[in-house]
Design a protein around this motif. Sequence first.
Motif, PDB file in Angstrom:
ATOM      1  N   SER A   1     -39.933  23.999  13.710  1.00 37.85           N
ATOM      2  CA  SER A   1     -41.231  23.759  13.068  1.00 37.85           C
ATOM      3  C   SER A   1     -41.465  24.726  11.924  1.00 37.85           C
ATOM      4  N   TRP A   2     -42.415  24.313  11.066  1.00 40.77           N
ATOM      5  CA  TRP A   2     -42.847  25.162   9.958  1.00 40.77           C
ATOM      6  C   TRP A   2     -44.311  24.900   9.690  1.00 40.77           C
ATOM      7  N   LYS A   3     -45.085  25.983   9.552  1.00 40.63           N
ATOM      8  CA  LYS A   3     -46.514  25.874   9.253  1.00 40.63           C
ATOM      9  C   LYS A   3     -46.702  25.922   7.741  1.00 40.63           C
ATOM     10  N   VAL A   4     -47.299  24.862   7.190  1.00 42.06           N
ATOM     11  CA  VAL A   4     -47.542  24.809   5.748  1.00 42.06           C
ATOM     12  C   VAL A   4     -48.408  25.998   5.355  1.00 42.06           C
TER      13      VAL A   4
ATOM     14  N   PRO B   1     -50.879  21.561   7.847  1.00 41.80           N
ATOM     15  CA  PRO B   1     -50.421  21.235   9.196  1.00 41.80           C
ATOM     16  C   PRO B   1     -49.142  21.976   9.570  1.00 41.80           C
ATOM     17  N   THR B   2     -48.777  21.875  10.830  1.00 42.77           N
ATOM     18  CA  THR B   2     -47.474  22.321  11.296  1.00 42.77           C
ATOM     19  C   THR B   2     -46.550  21.113  11.341  1.00 42.77           C
ATOM     20  N   ILE B   3     -45.422  21.222  10.691  1.00 43.09           N
ATOM     21  CA  ILE B   3     -44.447  20.132  10.640  1.00 43.09           C
ATOM     22  C   ILE B   3     -43.310  20.475  11.591  1.00 43.09           C
ATOM     23  N   SER B   4     -42.946  19.535  12.452  1.00 39.91           N
ATOM     24  CA  SER B   4     -41.929  19.858  13.452  1.00 39.91           C
ATOM     25  C   SER B   4     -41.044  18.653  13.753  1.00 39.91           C
ATOM     26  N   VAL B   5     -39.871  18.941  14.313  1.00 32.51           N
ATOM     27  CA  VAL B   5     -38.953  17.912  14.800  1.00 32.51           C
ATOM     28  C   VAL B   5     -38.417  18.364  16.147  1.00 32.51           C
ATOM     29  N   ASP B   6     -38.340  17.417  17.095  1.00 33.97           N
ATOM     30  CA  ASP B   6     -37.927  17.724  18.460  1.00 33.97           C
ATOM     31  C   ASP B   6     -36.532  17.140  18.711  1.00 33.97           C
ATOM     32  N   PHE B   7     -35.548  18.031  18.837  1.00 34.21           N
ATOM     33  CA  PHE B   7     -34.177  17.610  19.091  1.00 34.21           C
ATOM     34  C   PHE B   7     -33.796  17.789  20.563  1.00 34.21           C
ATOM     35  N   SER B   8     -34.772  17.753  21.460  1.00 33.70           N
ATOM     36  CA  SER B   8     -34.495  18.014  22.882  1.00 33.70           C
ATOM     37  C   SER B   8     -33.484  17.036  23.467  1.00 33.70           C
ATOM     38  N   SER B   9     -33.482  15.815  22.955  1.00 32.32           N
ATOM     39  CA  SER B   9     -32.572  14.801  23.513  1.00 32.32           C
ATOM     40  C   SER B   9     -31.162  14.903  22.957  1.00 32.32           C
ATOM     41  N   LEU B  10     -30.946  15.830  22.031  1.00 27.85           N
ATOM     42  CA  LEU B  10     -29.634  15.991  21.413  1.00 27.85           C
ATOM     43  C   LEU B  10     -28.954  17.224  22.011  1.00 27.85           C
ATOM     44  N   ASP B  11     -27.932  16.987  22.823  1.00 24.89           N
ATOM     45  CA  ASP B  11     -27.324  18.083  23.579  1.00 24.89           C
ATOM     46  C   ASP B  11     -26.489  19.030  22.726  1.00 24.89           C
ATOM     47  N   ASN B  12     -25.748  18.488  21.801  1.00 26.05           N
ATOM     48  CA  ASN B  12     -24.758  19.306  21.099  1.00 26.05           C
ATOM     49  C   ASN B  12     -25.142  19.615  19.659  1.00 26.05           C
ATOM     50  N   ILE B  13     -26.419  19.838  19.402  1.00 27.17           N
ATOM     51  CA  ILE B  13     -26.838  20.202  18.056  1.00 27.17           C
ATOM     52  C   ILE B  13     -26.532  21.676  17.795  1.00 27.17           C
ATOM     53  N   ASP B  14     -26.163  21.969  16.565  1.00 27.18           N
ATOM     54  CA  ASP B  14     -25.962  23.360  16.146  1.00 27.18           C
ATOM     55  C   ASP B  14     -27.299  23.858  15.592  1.00 27.18           C
ATOM     56  N   PRO B  15     -28.032  24.695  16.327  1.00 31.44           N
ATOM     57  CA  PRO B  15     -29.374  25.098  15.893  1.00 31.44           C
ATOM     58  C   PRO B  15     -29.388  25.855  14.575  1.00 31.44           C
ATOM     59  N   ASP B  16     -28.317  26.552  14.276  1.00 33.46           N
ATOM     60  CA  ASP B  16     -28.282  27.324  13.032  1.00 33.46           C
ATOM     61  C   ASP B  16     -28.069  26.437  11.800  1.00 33.46           C
ATOM     62  N   SER B  17     -27.735  25.185  12.033  1.00 25.04           N
ATOM     63  CA  SER B  17     -27.444  24.297  10.899  1.00 25.04           C
ATOM     64  C   SER B  17     -28.663  23.503  10.432  1.00 25.04           C
ATOM     65  N   VAL B  18     -29.745  23.539  11.206  1.00 26.88           N
ATOM     66  CA  VAL B  18     -30.903  22.688  10.904  1.00 26.88           C
ATOM     67  C   VAL B  18     -31.591  23.160   9.623  1.00 26.88           C
ATOM     68  N   VAL B  19     -31.816  22.215   8.704  1.00 27.72           N
ATOM     69  CA  VAL B  19     -32.477  22.492   7.427  1.00 27.72           C
ATOM     70  C   VAL B  19     -33.612  21.498   7.239  1.00 27.72           C
ATOM     71  N   MET B  20     -34.794  22.020   6.930  1.00 28.42           N
ATOM     72  CA  MET B  20     -35.938  21.165   6.637  1.00 28.42           C
ATOM     73  C   MET B  20     -36.364  21.384   5.191  1.00 28.42           C
ATOM     74  N   ARG B  21     -36.598  20.267   4.494  1.00 27.60           N
ATOM     75  CA  ARG B  21     -37.125  20.324   3.131  1.00 27.60           C
ATOM     76  C   ARG B  21     -38.420  19.538   3.078  1.00 27.60           C
ATOM     77  N   VAL B  22     -39.421  20.140   2.448  1.00 32.79           N
ATOM     78  CA  VAL B  22     -40.755  19.546   2.343  1.00 32.79           C
ATOM     79  C   VAL B  22     -41.079  19.357   0.865  1.00 32.79           C
ATOM     80  N   SER B  23     -41.571  18.173   0.504  1.00 26.20           N
ATOM     81  CA  SER B  23     -41.877  17.913  -0.899  1.00 26.20           C
ATOM     82  C   SER B  23     -42.916  18.908  -1.406  1.00 26.20           C
ATOM     83  N   GLY B  24     -42.628  19.498  -2.556  1.00 28.50           N
ATOM     84  CA  GLY B  24     -43.509  20.495  -3.138  1.00 28.50           C
ATOM     85  C   GLY B  24     -43.181  21.913  -2.720  1.00 28.50           C
ATOM     86  N   PHE B  25     -42.334  22.061  -1.681  1.00 25.87           N
ATOM     87  CA  PHE B  25     -41.990  23.392  -1.179  1.00 25.87           C
ATOM     88  C   PHE B  25     -40.484  23.649  -1.172  1.00 25.87           C
TER      89      PHE B  25
END
Length: 460
Positions: A395-398, A356-380
């Motif tokens: 997002s990230w496509k498995v 699947p494609t795994i994603s998170v939507d931060f549209s409601s967060l005005d002051n997020i630093d986009p370069d700081s976002v880190v996603m970790r997936v079990s097994g990867f």
Amino acid sequence: MESSSRNPTHDSTPPLHSKHCSQNFKLSSYQDLQATLAAYSRPILKTTSLLATLLTCALTWALQAQAPLTADDSQKAVADAVNPPTLVQTTKDTSLVSVLGYHEFTEDQEATEMRLPTDKFRKQMQALKDLKYTVISLEEFLAWKNGTLKLPERSVLITIDDGWKSVYTHAFPILKEFEYPFTLFLYKNYVDGGGKALSSDMIKEMMQHGASIGSHSVSHPYPSTVKKNIKLGTEAYSAFLNTEFGESKSFLEDKFDKSIETYAYPGGFHTPEMFDIAKQKGYACLFTVLPGKVSKTSENMTLPRYIILGTHDSIFENATRFPATANSTASLGAIVQSTPFPVTPTAGSTISNRMPTISVDFSSLDNIDPDSVVMRVSGFGKVPLSIQPNRKIFSWKVNRRLRKPTCDITVSWKLLDADTYEKPMRWTFIVDRNAAYIPTTAPSLPKAKTPDTEPTISSE
């Protein structure tokens, strides 16, 4: 010639008569009897009389090797061989009960360990229904433990400690909607205590709709208080326990006209002295805060219980996980989670796509630093993220098939100009690995051949 000199494996088995056993057929050992059984197995299967004859031979050997047998003994042995007694098969009780422990509920406050959001509580109750678990009453639990009731293999007992008013205002409507019985463990000093405490009328109303009650002491002493009383000496400690166990029981029985047979240790803390006092006061089952399933043979003085915390979703998952039995497969447990931002796949959902494609939507967060976002997936581990043009959906496509039945995701981020990361967001979804092997359409069948000309019906 004695029969022991014969070759029991000879191809031509001689005729067998009862006189051979009583006069000429002398068996010197158990091995001789086994050899004889092998030699005469085929003819014995043909007639019942031959089977009876061989039984007489066996009895003759027993007569020679051990004690004399009477004619009545021989007749009974033959009768048992012709009409064997019916064997009664006993089965072990494999039923397990998961005891859930709750405290306070909220609709608009932040979750804490002891305070559970109402929307999550509703999802948990729905999960029990979806899993087809049987929610039992305290009375049914006691009847099962004392051997007068049989339960399904997987049951759940819902308990709620202390006596917070939010039980009545927030949890009770949901429990009534699902028609689930539940148990209130009350301590004397908080009943009718005003403020956030349950009133007697509230408790009585809930008892009319599936609530049972048990004791939770008089003063709800924490472990530190119990230890202080232990230091005062044996007599003082005994008096303390008699009050906490005895007065709470008599108070609840007088107030609500119900026999009290259960007790929940405040904070789960207990000592061996409590067991004797509890038995003297008439308690049948006492509950701890140590997680685990209750079996028929679980020790009644220290029964396990899952305390469902508002800040640890995995506890409910563990509480609803059951092992495989001879009649059913293992249950992974219910994943009931919520996330502060929209995610895909959603928390607790089941997907059939193993890439699947795994994603998170931060549209409601005005002051997020986009370069700081880190996603970790079990097994990867840490995965490379794609960012949509608005730089708020990550997002990230498995890139290889998910192998485990669940997949855990953690996302961390910082706000602009912040030096530290926010509290990580975690969620889990379920992978239906078997669905990938089920065809979505039936295989095509060859088309039937049609004749070149229409068939005609003969008039002859």
